[in-house]
Design a protein around this motif. Structure first.
Motif, mmCIF file in Angstrom:
data_model
loop_
_atom_site.group_PDB
_atom_site.id
_atom_site.type_symbol
_atom_site.label_atom_id
_atom_site.label_comp_id
_atom_site.label_asym_id
_atom_site.label_seq_id
_atom_site.Cartn_x
_atom_site.Cartn_y
_atom_site.Cartn_z
ATOM 1 N N TRP A 217 0.804 -1.222 0.000
ATOM 2 C CA TRP A 217 0.000 0.000 0.000
ATOM 3 C C TRP A 217 0.837 1.273 0.000
ATOM 4 C CZ3 TRP A 217 1.691 2.444 4.261
ATOM 5 C CH2 TRP A 217 2.115 1.670 5.354
ATOM 6 N N SER A 218 2.161 1.147 0.015
ATOM 7 C CA SER A 218 3.006 2.335 0.182
ATOM 8 C C SER A 218 2.860 3.313 -0.989
ATOM 9 C CB SER A 218 4.468 1.924 0.345
ATOM 10 O OG SER A 218 4.929 1.224 -0.805
ATOM 11 N N ASP A 219 2.793 2.796 -2.220
ATOM 12 C CA ASP A 219 2.678 3.691 -3.378
ATOM 13 C C ASP A 219 1.369 4.466 -3.355
ATOM 14 O OD1 ASP A 219 5.079 2.692 -4.166
ATOM 15 O OD2 ASP A 219 4.438 2.027 -6.157
ATOM 16 N N ASP A 220 0.277 3.777 -3.020
ATOM 17 C CA ASP A 220 -1.021 4.450 -2.969
ATOM 18 C C ASP A 220 -1.040 5.522 -1.887
ATOM 19 O OD1 ASP A 220 -2.036 2.971 -5.035
ATOM 20 O OD2 ASP A 220 -2.992 1.475 -3.758
ATOM 21 N N VAL A 221 -0.486 5.211 -0.727
ATOM 22 C CA VAL A 221 -0.448 6.183 0.360
ATOM 23 C C VAL A 221 0.436 7.371 -0.010
ATOM 24 C CG1 VAL A 221 0.318 6.565 2.739
ATOM 25 C CG2 VAL A 221 -0.965 4.506 2.165
ATOM 26 N N ALA A 222 1.596 7.069 -0.593
ATOM 27 C CA ALA A 222 2.523 8.135 -0.966
ATOM 28 C C ALA A 222 1.892 9.077 -1.990
ATOM 29 C CB ALA A 222 3.820 7.542 -1.527
ATOM 30 N N ARG A 223 1.185 8.528 -2.960
ATOM 31 C CA ARG A 223 0.557 9.374 -3.982
ATOM 32 C C ARG A 223 -0.558 10.220 -3.372
ATOM 33 N NH1 ARG A 223 0.005 4.632 -6.983
ATOM 34 N NH2 ARG A 223 -2.248 5.003 -7.100
ATOM 35 N N GLY A 224 -1.352 9.610 -2.509
ATOM 36 C CA GLY A 224 -2.426 10.360 -1.861
ATOM 37 C C GLY A 224 -1.899 11.487 -1.009
ATOM 38 N N LEU A 225 -0.839 11.219 -0.248
ATOM 39 C CA LEU A 225 -0.229 12.263 0.570
ATOM 40 C C LEU A 225 0.316 13.396 -0.300
ATOM 41 C CD1 LEU A 225 1.703 10.052 3.171
ATOM 42 C CD2 LEU A 225 -0.265 11.526 3.647
ATOM 43 N N THR B 159 -16.928 8.641 -4.929
ATOM 44 C CA THR B 159 -16.050 7.466 -4.887
ATOM 45 C C THR B 159 -16.047 6.785 -3.527
ATOM 46 O OG1 THR B 159 -14.172 8.922 -4.375
ATOM 47 C CG2 THR B 159 -14.530 8.333 -6.697
ATOM 48 N N ALA B 160 -16.906 7.227 -2.608
ATOM 49 C CA ALA B 160 -16.988 6.592 -1.290
ATOM 50 C C ALA B 160 -17.336 5.115 -1.461
ATOM 51 C CB ALA B 160 -18.033 7.289 -0.428
ATOM 52 N N GLY B 161 -16.586 4.272 -0.788
ATOM 53 C CA GLY B 161 -16.800 2.838 -0.906
ATOM 54 C C GLY B 161 -15.906 2.175 -1.929
ATOM 55 N N GLN B 162 -15.340 2.954 -2.846
ATOM 56 C CA GLN B 162 -14.409 2.392 -3.823
ATOM 57 C C GLN B 162 -13.009 2.364 -3.222
ATOM 58 O OE1 GLN B 162 -14.723 4.182 -7.755
ATOM 59 N NE2 GLN B 162 -16.836 4.801 -7.368
ATOM 60 N N THR B 163 -12.175 1.473 -3.734
ATOM 61 C CA THR B 163 -10.836 1.316 -3.179
ATOM 62 C C THR B 163 -9.788 1.379 -4.286
ATOM 63 O OG1 THR B 163 -10.953 -1.103 -3.352
ATOM 64 C CG2 THR B 163 -11.649 -0.112 -1.262
ATOM 65 N N THR B 164 -8.563 1.639 -3.872
ATOM 66 C CA THR B 164 -7.436 1.613 -4.796
ATOM 67 C C THR B 164 -7.015 0.160 -5.015
ATOM 68 O OG1 THR B 164 -5.818 1.776 -3.007
ATOM 69 C CG2 THR B 164 -6.676 3.831 -3.909
ATOM 70 N N GLY B 165 -5.966 -0.019 -5.819
ATOM 71 C CA GLY B 165 -5.491 -1.372 -6.101
ATOM 72 C C GLY B 165 -5.036 -2.114 -4.868
ATOM 73 N N SER B 166 -4.557 -1.379 -3.858
ATOM 74 C CA SER B 166 -4.082 -2.025 -2.628
ATOM 75 C C SER B 166 -5.165 -2.094 -1.561
ATOM 76 C CB SER B 166 -2.875 -1.264 -2.083
ATOM 77 O OG SER B 166 -3.233 0.064 -1.755
ATOM 78 N N GLY B 167 -6.397 -1.653 -1.889
ATOM 79 C CA GLY B 167 -7.506 -1.764 -0.951
ATOM 80 C C GLY B 167 -7.756 -0.564 -0.084
ATOM 81 N N LEU B 168 -7.073 0.548 -0.331
ATOM 82 C CA LEU B 168 -7.282 1.757 0.469
ATOM 83 C C LEU B 168 -8.469 2.551 -0.075
ATOM 84 C CD1 LEU B 168 -3.587 2.938 0.887
ATOM 85 C CD2 LEU B 168 -5.006 1.767 2.572
ATOM 86 N N PRO B 169 -9.191 3.278 0.777
ATOM 87 C CA PRO B 169 -10.347 4.068 0.307
ATOM 88 C C PRO B 169 -9.930 5.097 -0.737
ATOM 89 C CG PRO B 169 -10.349 3.883 2.697
ATOM 90 C CD PRO B 169 -9.026 3.352 2.246
ATOM 91 N N LEU B 170 -10.600 5.112 -1.861
ATOM 92 C CA LEU B 170 -10.243 6.005 -2.960
ATOM 93 C C LEU B 170 -10.536 7.464 -2.626
ATOM 94 C CD1 LEU B 170 -9.175 6.112 -5.855
ATOM 95 C CD2 LEU B 170 -11.516 5.808 -6.672
ATOM 96 N N GLU B 171 -11.564 7.693 -1.804
ATOM 97 C CA GLU B 171 -11.949 9.082 -1.516
ATOM 98 C C GLU B 171 -10.892 9.828 -0.700
ATOM 99 O OE1 GLU B 171 -14.241 6.564 1.618
ATOM 100 O OE2 GLU B 171 -13.571 6.410 -0.474
ATOM 101 N N LEU B 172 -9.956 9.094 -0.087
ATOM 102 C CA LEU B 172 -8.916 9.748 0.694
ATOM 103 C C LEU B 172 -7.959 10.552 -0.179
ATOM 104 C CD1 LEU B 172 -8.013 7.061 3.403
ATOM 105 C CD2 LEU B 172 -9.505 9.066 3.582
ATOM 106 N N THR B 173 -7.992 10.312 -1.484
ATOM 107 C CA THR B 173 -7.209 11.134 -2.395
ATOM 108 C C THR B 173 -7.905 12.451 -2.693
ATOM 109 O OG1 THR B 173 -6.179 9.208 -3.457
ATOM 110 C CG2 THR B 173 -6.214 11.261 -4.725
ATOM 111 N N PHE B 174 -9.243 12.409 -2.825
ATOM 112 C CA PHE B 174 -9.985 13.573 -3.304
ATOM 113 C C PHE B 174 -10.395 14.535 -2.185
ATOM 114 C CE2 PHE B 174 -10.927 10.145 -6.415
ATOM 115 C CZ PHE B 174 -10.226 10.692 -7.477
#
Length: 617
Positions: free
Chosen positions: A53-61, A123-138
């Motif tokens: 999940w590191s890439d998804d978290v890093a991109r969101g941050l 996008t609430a309820g949708q997830t990234t490839g690693s399973g993290l909530p997608l809305e945390l990016t937006f």
């Protein structure tokens, strides 16, 4: 450079408090990003335990940090725009144009915020490839854009009431004319693409900050077409910077600020002054050499210009040199340094044109060496010796200078070793470079305090937010250009022209386009728009993509520092506290030499391709 985190005066207390909060959030998100990337690399390398999940978290941050950083930059009025044409207007008309631009910034910021928050809800309820909530990016993007809206409103309300009214009337009048025209004579209405380009150039030349001019152009197309929901615009902006590769931008910018804070930059420059400062044209040689070394550490050219110029421009004044000529050489050195890794524009071009960033880094070494040698030779031939030893002699003892030089070269070695061995990607190397700068400053030099480190993170987040907001806005415009099949049309035209007139004409046209657009747009925006347009044509014509990429970046750099529009030249003049009029004559001479170098590089591909082939790219 040191003023990036200062608080503006004369502002309402709540705005200052909100700015401090924006600074804190942007810096904390950037610091968290640094920890996530470093820890994930260490876990992967030492324990063979990659963190999925590191890439998804890093991109969101990064997305969140970019928008909060952009908000802080907006609050301080640091957004760059083309002021040349606006300055030609009368004072009364300038006030109306400024108020209109300020109101446009409010509207664009609010539209981004509204649709980003709406996209988060969708996008609430949708997830990234690693399973993290997608809305945390937006959601962080939307909140950051809300901060931008508040700061934009504060800028707008700071104007006289009459000017604010005139700004509102101007926008209402343009909107009314469009609606009346569309209702009464729809068949004669210009296409959405035409209106988009008109809106872009009118607002750009009116002084609207570049990122907002790009975003407005995309919005004009979306509004006129009426077939796309606003969330598409927000989605494209997020998509423009939601990429792990682009994380190298804030990290390398952070390295530059940390070097200044931990004393590494001053030590390195003064050691160069001690080594060659007494020779003929020595101070100018030091300036070029300093830009070479700093560009191999920090990816931000304006950060390099600030670090070198803040030390050497005052030294040029003390030695009775023409400060305008010194600033001109500083700007020319920044053009030379555009292809010295880790250049941010090389990273951006590699991202948008799908090229190897490591390959671009290697390909840029010999071209930059050629330009550096030319600038050094001119500095020696036309230079003079300093008047007295006291005027240029460094004050720091030699024993205290070598530590800075060794630490700086260690940082350069880390960057190139990481690329050569494949130990880490460009982003991961930039993260370790930042961690190294923190370690050296706090534990070796003991000059990096918690306060100065925090200040560096705020500065880096703000500067990176400026750059990444332009990248995000340019992506939204690139999306609309793709819908209009502009890349396809440009490609067909350039191919047809090259078949009849030869590949050399295509290369010359590409250089001219990037010089012109590099002078009008910020460098990143010019590359994002024209890189994907021109690169496929170059490949079809048999031009090596790494070679062509280097040519594009150098051409963009020439435009960025070319008078009268070059935004980089204005920045260098501000850093050197020199009127631009004093730099025009010397900078034209330096740019003429660099143009000759560019033509040699363009038509002798081996200069760019020899090293990449030797290193297996």
């Amino acid at each position: 450079m040191t003023g990036a985190a200062s608080l503006p005066g004369g502002r309402h207390g709540s705005i200052i408090l909100l700015l401090r909060l924006s600074d804190a959030i942007a810096a904390i998100l950037l610091a968290a990003d640094l920890v996530v990337v470093c820890v994930s690399v260490l876990l992967r390398f030492l324990f063979n335990a990659p963190v999925e999940w590191s890439d998804d978290v890093a991109r969101g941050l990064m997305v969140g940090s970019a928008f909060f950083g952009a908000a802080s930059a907006l609050a301080r009025g640091e957004n760059v725009g083309v002021s040349f044409f606006r300055d030609m207007l009368s004072a009364r008309l300038q006030a109306v144009v400024d108020a209109t631009s300020a109101l446009l910034v409010v509207l664009i910021s609010f539209y981004v915020a509204f649709n980003a928050l709406k996209l988060g809800a969708l996008t609430a309820g949708q997830t990234t490839g690693s399973g993290l909530p997608l809305e945390l990016t937006f959601y962080p993007m939307g909140v950051g854009a809300l901060f931008m809206t508040v700061f934009a409103l504060d800028h707008f309300r700071s104007r006289p009431l009459l000017n604010m009214i005139k700004g509102v009337v101007a926008i209402a009048a343009v909107t009314g004319i469009y609606l009346a025209w569309d209702y009464l004579l729809p068949s004669s209405m210009p296409s959405s693409g035409t209106l988009m380009f008109i809106g872009f150039f009118v607002t750009l030349f009116g002084g609207l900050p570049i990122g907002f001019a790009l975003a407005l152009a995309a919005l004009i197309f979306i509004w006129v077409e009426g077939a796309f929901p606003g969330v598409i615009f927000a989605q494209q902006m997020a998509r423009g910077i939601d990429n792990f590769v682009l994380l190298a931008i804030p990290f390398f910018i952070l390295v530059g600020y940390l070097m200044e804070a931990n004393g590494m930059s001053v030590r390195l420059i003064e050691l160069l002054q001690r080594a060659v400062g007494r020779m003929r044209g020595g101070l100018n040689v030091v300036m070029v050499a300093s830009m070479v070394l700093f560009s191999g550490i920090s990816g931000s050219k304006m950060a390099d210009v600030a670090a070198v110029g803040s030390v050497l421009i005052p030294a040029a004044r003390r030695s009775k040199q023409n400060p305008g000529g010194a600033v001109a050489l500083l700007a020319a050195s920044a053009v030379m340094a555009e292809t010295i890794p880790p250049c941010i524009n090389l990273i951006i071009l590699g991202f948008v044109a799908n090229l190897s960033i490591g390959g671009l880094f290697i390909a840029g070494l010999l071209p930059s060496a050629l330009m550096a040698l030319v600038l050094i030779a001119v500095s020696i031939i036309f230079g003079r010796r300093p008047a007295s030893a006291e005027e240029t002699e460094p004050r720091v003892p030699v024993s205290g200078l070598w530590s800075g030089a060794i630490a700086a070269f260690g940082l350069i070695f880390m960057i190139f070793f990481g690329f050569k061995t494949g130990f880490a990607t460009a982003t991961e190397i930039s993260a370790f470079a930042a961690a190294y700068a923190i370690f050296v400053g706090s534990l070796v030099f003991r000059e990096l305090s918690l306060k100065s480190a925090t200040h560096s993170f705020v500065q880096a987040a703000t500067r990176a937010g400026l750059v990444l907001f332009i990248v995000a806005a340019a992506q939204s415009l690139a999306f609309t250009l793709t819908l209009q099949q502009v890349p396809h049309a440009v490609g067909d035209f350039m191919l047809a022209l090259s078949k009849t007139s030869g590949v050399w004409l295509f290369m010359l046209l590409a250089i001219v386009v990037l010089i012109v657009m590099g002078s009008v747009l910020e460098g990143a925006a010019a590359l994002i728009i024209f890189g994907p347009l021109l690169m496929p044509v170059a490949v079809q014509l048999g031009i090596d993509p790494l070679h062509f990429g280097v040519v594009l970046v150098i051409a963009m750099g020439v435009g960025l520092f070319a008078p009268p529009l070059g935004l980089g030249l204005y920045g260098a003049c501000l850093i050197g506290n020199v009127p631009i009029e004093q730099t025009v004559k010397p900078i034209m001479g330096y740019l003429g030499l660099l143009m000759l170098c560019l033509l040699v590089i363009a038509f002798v591909p081996a200069i760019s391709t020899a090293l990449p082939r030797a290193f297996g790219y």
